[in-house]
Design an enzyme around this catalytic site. Structure first.
Site, short mmCIF file in Angstrom:
data_model
loop_
_atom_site.label_atom_id
_atom_site.label_comp_id
_atom_site.label_asym_id
_atom_site.label_seq_id
_atom_site.Cartn_x
_atom_site.Cartn_y
_atom_site.Cartn_z
CG MET A 20 44.62 -23.27 17.03
SD MET A 20 44.27 -25.01 16.74
CE MET A 20 42.48 -24.99 16.85
CB VAL A 23 42.27 -13.54 14.58
CG1 VAL A 23 41.18 -12.71 15.27
CG2 VAL A 23 42.56 -14.81 15.39
CG ASP A 133 49.01 -20.32 26.10
OD1 ASP A 133 50.11 -20.21 26.67
OD2 ASP A 133 48.83 -20.04 24.91
#
Length: 503
Positions: A20, A23, A133
Protein backbone atom coordinates in the site's frame (compact mmCIF):
# COMPACT_ATOMS: atom_id res chain seq x y z
CA UNK A 1 15.98 18.35 2.82
CA UNK A 2 13.23 16.48 4.74
CA UNK A 3 9.67 16.69 3.44
CA UNK A 4 7.01 18.64 5.31
CA UNK A 5 3.47 17.30 4.97
CA UNK A 6 0.49 19.62 5.44
CA UNK A 7 2.82 22.21 6.94
CA UNK A 8 3.04 20.11 10.06
CA UNK A 9 4.46 16.59 9.74
CA UNK A 10 8.16 16.40 8.86
CA UNK A 11 9.24 13.02 7.48
CA UNK A 12 12.35 11.91 9.36
CA UNK A 13 13.11 8.31 8.36
CA UNK A 14 11.58 5.45 6.41
CA UNK A 15 10.27 2.66 8.64
CA UNK A 16 9.14 0.20 5.98
CA UNK A 17 7.45 -0.43 2.64
CA UNK A 18 4.46 -2.53 1.71
CA UNK A 19 1.96 -3.10 -1.06
CA UNK A 20 0.00 0.00 0.00
CA UNK A 21 2.93 2.40 0.28
CA UNK A 22 5.68 3.67 2.57
CA UNK A 23 5.55 4.12 6.33
CA UNK A 24 7.63 7.01 7.69
CA UNK A 25 8.70 8.09 11.11
CA UNK A 26 7.76 11.77 11.28
CA UNK A 27 7.86 14.72 13.67
CA UNK A 28 4.64 16.60 14.44
CA UNK A 29 5.91 20.19 14.65
CA UNK A 30 2.66 21.44 16.14
CA UNK A 31 2.30 18.95 19.02
CA UNK A 32 6.04 18.20 19.30
CA UNK A 33 5.80 14.43 19.15
CA UNK A 34 6.82 11.59 16.86
CA UNK A 35 4.13 10.04 14.68
CA UNK A 36 4.02 7.38 11.98
CA UNK A 37 2.90 8.53 8.53
CA UNK A 38 1.77 6.08 5.87
CA UNK A 39 2.12 7.42 2.34
CA UNK A 40 -0.22 5.78 -0.16
CA UNK A 41 1.44 4.34 -3.27
CA UNK A 42 -0.97 4.86 -6.18
CA UNK A 43 -0.91 2.69 -9.33
CA UNK A 44 1.13 4.26 -12.10
CA UNK A 45 -0.25 4.89 -15.59
CA UNK A 46 -3.67 5.87 -16.94
CA UNK A 47 -5.71 3.42 -14.84
CA UNK A 48 -7.74 6.00 -12.96
CA UNK A 49 -10.21 3.35 -11.78
CA UNK A 50 -7.35 1.43 -10.16
CA UNK A 51 -6.10 4.58 -8.47
CA UNK A 52 -9.54 5.35 -7.10
CA UNK A 53 -9.98 1.82 -5.75
CA UNK A 54 -6.56 1.98 -4.07
CA UNK A 55 -7.46 5.29 -2.44
CA UNK A 56 -10.76 3.83 -1.20
CA UNK A 57 -8.98 0.88 0.33
CA UNK A 58 -6.46 3.17 2.01
CA UNK A 59 -9.20 5.40 3.41
CA UNK A 60 -11.10 2.32 4.54
CA UNK A 61 -8.10 1.33 6.67
CA UNK A 62 -8.06 4.80 8.20
CA UNK A 63 -11.79 4.73 8.95
CA UNK A 64 -11.64 1.19 10.37
CA UNK A 65 -8.77 1.98 12.73
CA UNK A 66 -10.04 5.46 13.64
CA UNK A 67 -13.40 3.97 14.66
CA UNK A 68 -11.67 1.83 17.29
CA UNK A 69 -10.62 3.67 20.42
CA UNK A 70 -8.62 1.00 22.23
CA UNK A 71 -5.22 1.03 23.94
CA UNK A 72 -4.11 -2.09 22.04
CA UNK A 73 -5.18 -0.90 18.57
CA UNK A 74 -3.06 1.52 16.55
CA UNK A 75 -4.48 5.05 16.80
CA UNK A 76 -5.15 7.08 13.64
CA UNK A 77 -4.77 10.83 14.15
CA UNK A 78 -5.31 12.35 10.73
CA UNK A 79 -5.79 11.76 6.99
CA UNK A 80 -4.36 14.29 4.58
CA UNK A 81 -5.69 14.63 1.05
CA UNK A 82 -4.82 17.23 -1.56
CA UNK A 83 -5.56 17.28 -5.33
CA UNK A 84 -2.68 15.80 -7.29
CA UNK A 85 -0.82 14.78 -4.12
CA UNK A 86 -0.40 11.40 -2.39
CA UNK A 87 -2.79 10.56 0.43
CA UNK A 88 -1.21 10.37 3.89
CA UNK A 89 -2.46 8.70 7.06
CA UNK A 90 -1.02 9.91 10.36
CA UNK A 91 -0.88 7.32 13.14
CA UNK A 92 0.54 6.79 16.56
CA UNK A 93 4.25 6.02 16.45
CA UNK A 94 5.07 2.81 18.32
CA UNK A 95 8.77 2.52 19.17
CA UNK A 96 9.88 -1.07 19.53
CA UNK A 97 9.65 -4.11 17.28
CA UNK A 98 7.12 -6.52 15.85
CA UNK A 99 6.17 -9.81 17.46
CA UNK A 100 7.65 -11.50 14.41
CA UNK A 101 11.04 -10.12 15.46
CA UNK A 102 10.54 -10.62 19.20
CA UNK A 103 9.45 -14.29 19.25
CA UNK A 104 9.89 -16.69 20.89
CA UNK A 105 8.71 -15.31 24.21
CA UNK A 106 8.11 -17.01 27.57
CA UNK A 107 4.58 -18.41 28.01
CA UNK A 108 3.69 -15.90 30.72
CA UNK A 109 4.55 -12.96 28.46
CA UNK A 110 2.55 -14.54 25.65
CA UNK A 111 -0.38 -14.97 28.03
CA UNK A 112 -0.41 -11.22 28.76
CA UNK A 113 0.02 -10.49 25.05
CA UNK A 114 -2.89 -12.79 24.22
CA UNK A 115 -5.20 -11.04 26.67
CA UNK A 116 -4.35 -7.67 25.13
CA UNK A 117 -4.93 -8.81 21.55
CA UNK A 118 -8.08 -10.70 22.50
CA UNK A 119 -9.53 -7.56 24.05
CA UNK A 120 -8.58 -5.52 20.97
CA UNK A 121 -10.27 -8.00 18.63
CA UNK A 122 -13.39 -8.19 20.78
CA UNK A 123 -13.70 -4.41 20.53
CA UNK A 124 -13.27 -4.51 16.75
CA UNK A 125 -15.72 -7.39 16.33
CA UNK A 126 -18.26 -5.63 18.52
CA UNK A 127 -18.21 -2.73 16.06
CA UNK A 128 -18.59 -4.95 13.02
CA UNK A 129 -14.93 -4.91 11.95
CA UNK A 130 -12.97 -8.06 11.12
CA UNK A 131 -9.21 -7.53 10.84
CA UNK A 132 -8.52 -10.45 8.40
CA UNK A 133 -4.72 -10.22 8.73
CA UNK A 134 -3.87 -10.93 12.36
CA UNK A 135 -0.27 -12.15 12.34
CA UNK A 136 2.98 -11.55 14.25
CA UNK A 137 4.19 -8.88 11.81
CA UNK A 138 1.07 -6.82 12.59
CA UNK A 139 1.56 -6.95 16.35
CA UNK A 140 3.88 -4.18 17.57
CA UNK A 141 5.52 -4.43 20.99
CA UNK A 142 6.80 -1.27 22.61
CA UNK A 143 10.00 -1.01 24.60
CA UNK A 144 7.88 -1.28 27.76
CA UNK A 145 6.15 -4.47 26.58
CA UNK A 146 2.85 -2.88 25.52
CA UNK A 147 1.27 -4.66 22.51
CA UNK A 148 -0.60 -2.89 19.71
CA UNK A 149 -2.52 -4.46 16.81
CA UNK A 150 -1.73 -2.62 13.57
CA UNK A 151 -2.54 -2.60 9.84
CA UNK A 152 -6.28 -2.62 9.24
CA UNK A 153 -5.56 -2.24 5.51
CA UNK A 154 -7.56 -5.34 4.50
CA UNK A 155 -10.17 -5.21 7.26
CA UNK A 156 -13.73 -6.20 6.35
CA UNK A 157 -16.08 -3.45 7.55
CA UNK A 158 -19.79 -4.09 7.84
CA UNK A 159 -20.95 -0.92 6.08
CA UNK A 160 -21.11 0.36 2.52
CA UNK A 161 -17.35 -0.07 2.10
CA UNK A 162 -17.67 -3.85 2.27
CA UNK A 163 -18.24 -3.97 -1.47
CA UNK A 164 -14.51 -3.48 -1.85
CA UNK A 165 -13.98 -7.00 -0.48
CA UNK A 166 -16.34 -8.74 -2.89
CA UNK A 167 -13.73 -9.60 -5.46
CA UNK A 168 -13.43 -13.38 -5.08
CA UNK A 169 -10.24 -12.98 -3.05
CA UNK A 170 -9.19 -14.75 0.09
CA UNK A 171 -6.88 -12.08 1.44
CA UNK A 172 -4.44 -12.57 4.28
CA UNK A 173 -1.08 -14.14 5.09
CA UNK A 174 -0.34 -17.78 4.40
CA UNK A 175 -0.10 -19.65 7.69
CA UNK A 176 -2.50 -17.31 9.47
CA UNK A 177 -5.64 -17.79 7.32
CA UNK A 178 -8.37 -19.83 9.03
CA UNK A 179 -9.41 -23.11 7.34
CA UNK A 180 -13.01 -22.01 6.74
CA UNK A 181 -11.82 -19.08 4.65
CA UNK A 182 -10.57 -21.64 2.14
CA UNK A 183 -13.50 -24.05 2.47
CA UNK A 184 -16.38 -21.55 2.41
CA UNK A 185 -14.86 -18.11 1.78
CA UNK A 186 -16.59 -16.66 4.86
CA UNK A 187 -15.08 -13.87 6.93
CA UNK A 188 -16.12 -13.45 10.55
CA UNK A 189 -14.86 -13.04 14.12
CA UNK A 190 -14.12 -16.78 14.24
CA UNK A 191 -11.52 -16.47 11.49
CA UNK A 192 -9.74 -13.64 13.35
CA UNK A 193 -9.66 -15.80 16.49
CA UNK A 194 -8.07 -18.68 14.56
CA UNK A 195 -5.44 -16.22 13.30
CA UNK A 196 -4.91 -15.05 16.88
CA UNK A 197 -4.29 -18.65 17.94
CA UNK A 198 -1.75 -19.06 15.12
CA UNK A 199 -0.12 -15.78 16.20
CA UNK A 200 0.14 -16.91 19.83
CA UNK A 201 1.58 -20.22 18.63
CA UNK A 202 4.30 -18.29 16.79
CA UNK A 203 4.85 -16.04 19.81
CA UNK A 204 5.61 -18.92 22.16
CA UNK A 205 7.11 -21.49 19.77
CA UNK A 206 9.05 -19.13 17.50
CA UNK A 207 7.74 -20.80 14.33
CA UNK A 208 4.52 -21.03 12.34
CA UNK A 209 1.99 -23.64 13.34
CA UNK A 210 1.63 -24.61 9.68
CA UNK A 211 4.66 -24.18 7.46
CA UNK A 212 4.30 -21.95 4.42
CA UNK A 213 7.67 -22.45 2.76
CA UNK A 214 6.91 -25.61 0.80
CA UNK A 215 4.17 -24.40 -1.52
CA UNK A 216 0.62 -23.24 -1.17
CA UNK A 217 -0.99 -26.54 -2.24
CA UNK A 218 0.99 -28.53 0.33
CA UNK A 219 0.22 -25.96 3.02
CA UNK A 220 -3.52 -26.18 2.40
CA UNK A 221 -3.43 -29.99 2.30
CA UNK A 222 -1.57 -30.06 5.62
CA UNK A 223 -4.08 -27.63 7.12
CA UNK A 224 -7.11 -29.55 5.88
CA UNK A 225 -5.84 -33.06 6.69
CA UNK A 226 -6.08 -32.41 10.40
CA UNK A 227 -2.45 -32.67 11.43
CA UNK A 228 -2.39 -30.63 14.63
CA UNK A 229 0.84 -28.68 15.16
CA UNK A 230 3.22 -29.84 17.87
CA UNK A 231 3.80 -27.55 20.85
CA UNK A 232 7.11 -27.79 22.66
CA UNK A 233 7.24 -24.53 24.64
CA UNK A 234 3.59 -23.54 25.10
CA UNK A 235 3.06 -25.26 28.47
CA UNK A 236 -0.20 -23.98 30.02
CA UNK A 237 -0.99 -22.03 26.85
CA UNK A 238 -1.37 -25.20 24.77
CA UNK A 239 -5.14 -25.68 25.48
CA UNK A 240 -5.85 -22.03 24.67
CA UNK A 241 -3.94 -22.14 21.38
CA UNK A 242 -5.58 -25.45 20.46
CA UNK A 243 -9.03 -24.06 21.30
CA UNK A 244 -8.51 -20.95 19.18
CA UNK A 245 -7.09 -23.01 16.31
CA UNK A 246 -9.96 -25.52 16.30
CA UNK A 247 -10.64 -26.19 12.60
CA UNK A 248 -14.42 -26.24 13.00
CA UNK A 249 -15.49 -22.61 13.66
CA UNK A 250 -18.62 -23.85 15.47
CA UNK A 251 -16.40 -25.54 18.09
CA UNK A 252 -13.70 -22.86 18.19
CA UNK A 253 -13.22 -20.94 21.44
CA UNK A 254 -14.81 -17.52 21.53
CA UNK A 255 -13.46 -14.34 23.17
CA UNK A 256 -14.92 -15.08 26.60
CA UNK A 257 -13.78 -18.68 26.83
CA UNK A 258 -10.26 -17.81 25.68
CA UNK A 259 -10.04 -14.92 28.13
CA UNK A 260 -11.12 -17.08 31.07
CA UNK A 261 -8.57 -19.72 30.14
CA UNK A 262 -5.78 -17.14 29.82
CA UNK A 263 -6.76 -15.84 33.25
CA UNK A 264 -6.60 -19.35 34.70
CA UNK A 265 -10.36 -19.68 35.19
CA UNK A 266 -12.64 -22.54 34.14
CA UNK A 267 -13.56 -22.22 30.49
CA UNK A 268 -17.07 -23.63 30.34
CA UNK A 269 -19.07 -23.79 27.08
CA UNK A 270 -18.39 -21.67 24.02
CA UNK A 271 -20.76 -18.74 23.65
CA UNK A 272 -22.03 -17.26 20.44
CA UNK A 273 -19.77 -14.70 18.81
CA UNK A 274 -21.12 -11.20 18.08
CA UNK A 275 -23.05 -10.94 14.82
CA UNK A 276 -20.86 -9.57 12.05
CA UNK A 277 -21.77 -9.54 8.39
CA UNK A 278 -19.95 -12.32 6.59
CA UNK A 279 -18.90 -12.31 2.97
CA UNK A 280 -18.57 -15.49 0.91
CA UNK A 281 -17.01 -15.95 -2.50
CA UNK A 282 -18.70 -18.02 -5.20
CA UNK A 283 -17.99 -21.76 -5.37
CA UNK A 284 -15.52 -21.39 -8.22
CA UNK A 285 -13.91 -18.38 -6.59
CA UNK A 286 -13.39 -20.27 -3.34
CA UNK A 287 -11.45 -23.02 -5.08
CA UNK A 288 -9.43 -20.48 -7.02
CA UNK A 289 -8.89 -18.43 -3.93
CA UNK A 290 -7.12 -21.38 -2.38
CA UNK A 291 -5.03 -22.17 -5.41
CA UNK A 292 -3.81 -19.03 -7.21
CA UNK A 293 -1.09 -17.12 -5.37
CA UNK A 294 -0.11 -13.45 -5.64
CA UNK A 295 1.55 -10.95 -3.32
CA UNK A 296 -0.60 -7.97 -2.28
CA UNK A 297 1.15 -6.65 0.82
CA UNK A 298 4.55 -7.21 2.41
CA UNK A 299 4.19 -10.70 3.88
CA UNK A 300 0.55 -10.91 2.73
CA UNK A 301 -0.89 -13.37 0.27
CA UNK A 302 -4.03 -12.92 -1.86
CA UNK A 303 -5.57 -15.95 -3.46
CA UNK A 304 -7.24 -14.52 -6.55
CA UNK A 305 -10.05 -15.72 -8.71
CA UNK A 306 -9.05 -13.42 -11.54
CA UNK A 307 -9.09 -14.99 -14.96
CA UNK A 308 -11.24 -17.99 -14.05
CA UNK A 309 -14.13 -18.82 -16.29
CA UNK A 310 -16.95 -20.23 -14.21
CA UNK A 311 -19.37 -22.83 -15.41
CA UNK A 312 -22.12 -20.37 -16.28
CA UNK A 313 -19.90 -17.88 -18.08
CA UNK A 314 -19.38 -18.22 -21.85
CA UNK A 315 -15.87 -18.07 -23.22
CA UNK A 316 -14.60 -17.51 -26.75
CA UNK A 317 -16.86 -19.53 -28.99
CA UNK A 318 -18.79 -20.84 -25.99
CA UNK A 319 -22.41 -20.47 -25.08
CA UNK A 320 -24.07 -19.86 -21.75
CA UNK A 321 -26.68 -22.43 -22.79
CA UNK A 322 -25.43 -26.03 -23.09
CA UNK A 323 -25.31 -27.16 -26.69
CA UNK A 324 -27.01 -30.31 -27.88
CA UNK A 325 -25.22 -33.46 -26.75
CA UNK A 326 -23.32 -31.88 -23.85
CA UNK A 327 -24.05 -32.44 -20.17
CA UNK A 328 -26.94 -30.34 -18.88
CA UNK A 329 -26.68 -31.47 -15.27
CA UNK A 330 -24.04 -33.03 -13.03
CA UNK A 331 -23.72 -36.85 -13.03
CA UNK A 332 -23.64 -38.51 -9.60
CA UNK A 333 -19.86 -38.93 -9.49
CA UNK A 334 -19.59 -38.74 -5.71
CA UNK A 335 -22.39 -41.25 -5.18
CA UNK A 336 -20.73 -43.68 -7.57
CA UNK A 337 -17.44 -43.65 -5.65
CA UNK A 338 -19.26 -43.90 -2.35
CA UNK A 339 -21.11 -47.00 -3.54
CA UNK A 340 -18.04 -48.67 -5.02
CA UNK A 341 -14.32 -47.98 -4.56
CA UNK A 342 -14.68 -45.91 -1.40
CA UNK A 343 -17.52 -47.78 0.24
CA UNK A 344 -17.10 -47.65 4.01
CA UNK A 345 -14.36 -45.05 3.88
CA UNK A 346 -14.57 -41.93 6.04
CA UNK A 347 -16.05 -39.01 4.10
CA UNK A 348 -14.55 -35.56 4.50
CA UNK A 349 -16.64 -33.07 6.46
CA UNK A 350 -17.50 -29.75 4.89
CA UNK A 351 -14.77 -28.03 6.91
CA UNK A 352 -12.14 -30.29 5.30
CA UNK A 353 -13.14 -29.51 1.72
CA UNK A 354 -11.81 -26.55 -0.28
CA UNK A 355 -15.27 -26.18 -1.80
CA UNK A 356 -18.56 -27.53 -0.50
CA UNK A 357 -20.77 -26.60 -3.47
CA UNK A 358 -22.94 -29.44 -4.80
CA UNK A 359 -25.67 -28.68 -7.31
CA UNK A 360 -26.62 -29.33 -10.92
CA UNK A 361 -23.45 -27.57 -12.12
CA UNK A 362 -20.79 -28.44 -9.52
CA UNK A 363 -19.81 -31.45 -7.43
CA UNK A 364 -17.31 -31.66 -4.56
CA UNK A 365 -16.65 -34.55 -2.20
CA UNK A 366 -13.78 -36.30 -0.48
CA UNK A 367 -12.61 -39.15 1.69
CA UNK A 368 -9.67 -39.80 3.98
CA UNK A 369 -8.10 -42.54 6.03
CA UNK A 370 -6.60 -42.28 9.49
CA UNK A 371 -4.73 -44.27 12.07
CA UNK A 372 -2.19 -45.99 9.82
CA UNK A 373 1.43 -45.16 8.94
CA UNK A 374 0.25 -44.23 5.42
CA UNK A 375 -2.79 -41.93 5.30
CA UNK A 376 -4.55 -40.65 2.23
CA UNK A 377 -6.97 -37.89 1.32
CA UNK A 378 -8.95 -37.92 -1.92
CA UNK A 379 -10.85 -34.88 -3.16
CA UNK A 380 -13.13 -34.99 -6.21
CA UNK A 381 -14.27 -31.79 -7.92
CA UNK A 382 -16.30 -31.42 -11.11
CA UNK A 383 -17.78 -28.50 -13.02
CA UNK A 384 -20.06 -28.13 -16.01
CA UNK A 385 -19.13 -25.35 -18.41
CA UNK A 386 -21.42 -23.37 -20.71
CA UNK A 387 -20.15 -25.16 -23.80
CA UNK A 388 -17.51 -27.59 -24.96
CA UNK A 389 -15.32 -24.77 -26.30
CA UNK A 390 -15.18 -23.17 -22.87
CA UNK A 391 -14.19 -26.47 -21.28
CA UNK A 392 -11.49 -27.04 -23.90
CA UNK A 393 -10.01 -23.64 -23.03
CA UNK A 394 -10.03 -24.49 -19.35
CA UNK A 395 -8.21 -27.76 -20.01
CA UNK A 396 -5.61 -25.85 -22.02
CA UNK A 397 -4.86 -23.83 -18.89
CA UNK A 398 -4.33 -27.04 -16.93
CA UNK A 399 -2.00 -28.38 -19.61
CA UNK A 400 0.06 -25.17 -19.65
CA UNK A 401 0.41 -25.19 -15.87
CA UNK A 402 -1.48 -21.94 -15.33
CA UNK A 403 -4.66 -23.54 -14.17
CA UNK A 404 -7.02 -21.86 -11.79
CA UNK A 405 -7.10 -25.15 -9.91
CA UNK A 406 -3.62 -25.63 -8.75
CA UNK A 407 -0.31 -25.00 -10.47
CA UNK A 408 1.81 -22.01 -9.52
CA UNK A 409 5.45 -21.08 -9.62
CA UNK A 410 5.50 -21.30 -5.82
CA UNK A 411 4.66 -24.99 -5.96
CA UNK A 412 6.70 -26.70 -8.72
CA UNK A 413 5.12 -29.68 -10.41
CA UNK A 414 5.61 -32.14 -13.22
CA UNK A 415 2.65 -31.67 -15.55
CA UNK A 416 1.99 -34.05 -18.46
CA UNK A 417 -0.78 -35.18 -20.76
CA UNK A 418 -2.51 -38.49 -20.06
CA UNK A 419 -3.33 -40.62 -23.08
CA UNK A 420 -6.36 -42.89 -23.30
CA UNK A 421 -8.40 -41.11 -20.62
CA UNK A 422 -11.66 -39.39 -21.65
CA UNK A 423 -11.42 -36.91 -24.53
CA UNK A 424 -8.37 -35.28 -23.00
CA UNK A 425 -6.60 -35.46 -19.64
CA UNK A 426 -3.63 -33.96 -17.84
CA UNK A 427 -1.78 -34.94 -14.68
CA UNK A 428 0.22 -32.80 -12.23
CA UNK A 429 2.53 -34.47 -9.70
CA UNK A 430 3.40 -32.00 -6.96
CA UNK A 431 6.83 -31.81 -5.39
CA UNK A 432 7.34 -33.95 -2.31
CA UNK A 433 7.28 -32.21 1.06
CA UNK A 434 9.18 -33.59 4.05
CA UNK A 435 8.88 -32.60 7.67
CA UNK A 436 9.56 -33.87 11.18
CA UNK A 437 6.35 -35.87 11.19
CA UNK A 438 6.68 -37.53 7.79
CA UNK A 439 6.42 -36.82 4.08
CA UNK A 440 3.58 -35.65 1.88
CA UNK A 441 3.00 -36.41 -1.80
CA UNK A 442 0.19 -35.29 -4.03
CA UNK A 443 -1.12 -35.82 -7.58
CA UNK A 444 -4.11 -34.30 -9.32
CA UNK A 445 -5.62 -35.58 -12.57
CA UNK A 446 -8.01 -33.48 -14.63
CA UNK A 447 -10.02 -34.94 -17.49
CA UNK A 448 -12.70 -33.61 -19.83
CA UNK A 449 -15.75 -35.15 -21.43
CA UNK A 450 -17.61 -32.64 -23.61
CA UNK A 451 -18.40 -29.65 -21.33
CA UNK A 452 -17.63 -31.50 -18.07
CA UNK A 453 -14.24 -31.29 -16.33
CA UNK A 454 -13.49 -33.62 -13.41
CA UNK A 455 -10.46 -33.57 -11.11
CA UNK A 456 -9.22 -36.34 -8.81
CA UNK A 457 -6.74 -35.06 -6.23
CA UNK A 458 -4.98 -37.83 -4.29
CA UNK A 459 -2.77 -36.85 -1.33
CA UNK A 460 -0.69 -39.27 0.72
CA UNK A 461 1.03 -38.69 4.06
CA UNK A 462 3.56 -41.20 5.41
CA UNK A 463 4.33 -41.07 9.12
CA UNK A 464 7.35 -43.37 8.78
CA UNK A 465 8.65 -42.97 5.21
CA UNK A 466 10.40 -45.92 3.64
CA UNK A 467 13.18 -45.51 1.11
CA UNK A 468 11.96 -48.64 -0.65
CA UNK A 469 8.65 -47.10 -1.71
CA UNK A 470 7.93 -44.66 -4.53
CA UNK A 471 5.30 -42.35 -3.01
CA UNK A 472 5.12 -40.04 -6.02
CA UNK A 473 4.48 -43.03 -8.24
CA UNK A 474 1.87 -44.35 -5.79
CA UNK A 475 -0.10 -41.10 -5.63
CA UNK A 476 0.08 -40.80 -9.41
CA UNK A 477 -1.15 -44.36 -9.91
CA UNK A 478 -4.04 -43.97 -7.47
CA UNK A 479 -5.17 -40.61 -8.83
CA UNK A 480 -5.17 -42.11 -12.34
CA UNK A 481 -7.10 -45.15 -11.11
CA UNK A 482 -9.85 -43.01 -9.56
CA UNK A 483 -10.00 -40.78 -12.64
CA UNK A 484 -10.28 -43.86 -14.85
CA UNK A 485 -13.14 -45.25 -12.76
CA UNK A 486 -15.02 -41.95 -13.01
CA UNK A 487 -14.46 -41.80 -16.75
CA UNK A 488 -15.81 -45.34 -17.09
CA UNK A 489 -18.84 -44.37 -15.05
CA UNK A 490 -19.48 -41.41 -17.35
CA UNK A 491 -19.26 -43.67 -20.42
CA UNK A 492 -21.81 -46.16 -19.10
CA UNK A 493 -24.01 -44.54 -16.46
CA UNK A 494 -25.76 -41.73 -18.39
CA UNK A 495 -27.66 -44.18 -20.61
CA UNK A 496 -29.36 -45.70 -17.55
CA UNK A 497 -30.73 -42.44 -16.18
CA UNK A 498 -34.49 -41.97 -16.06
CA UNK A 499 -33.90 -38.25 -16.47
CA UNK A 500 -31.29 -37.62 -19.19
CA UNK A 501 -28.21 -35.74 -18.06
CA UNK A 502 -27.26 -34.76 -21.58
CA UNK A 503 -29.02 -32.19 -23.76
Amino acid sequence: MTRLIAGRYRLVAELGRGGMGIVWKAWDERLKRHVAVKELALPQGPDHAGRGETEQRFLREARAAAALDHPHIISVYDVIEAPGEPVFMVMRYVPGRSLQEAAPLPPDRVRVLGLALLDALETAHGQGIVHRDVKPANVLITDTGHAVLADFGIAAVADATHSLTRTGLVVGSLGYIAPERFSSGTVGPESDLWSLGATLYYAVEGRRAYRADDGMEVHIARLMMGEDPEMDRAGPLAPVIAGLMEKNPARRWDHDRARRALNGEGTGPTRSLPPVRRWAASGAARLLAALSLSLVLVGAIAYSAAGHRGPERPGPGGSATPAAGVYKRMPDLCGYLKRNELRGRRELAADDLLDVTNNSREANCGWKSSGSPVRFTLIISAELYGGETVAVGEMADHTLGRSSSGVSADNPTVTSRVEGLAEEAVKSVFDESRGKRGRHNSTVVWFRRDNLIVSAHYMQFEVAPSRETDPRGMTSERALKIAGMLDGFLRDEPENQEEPIRG
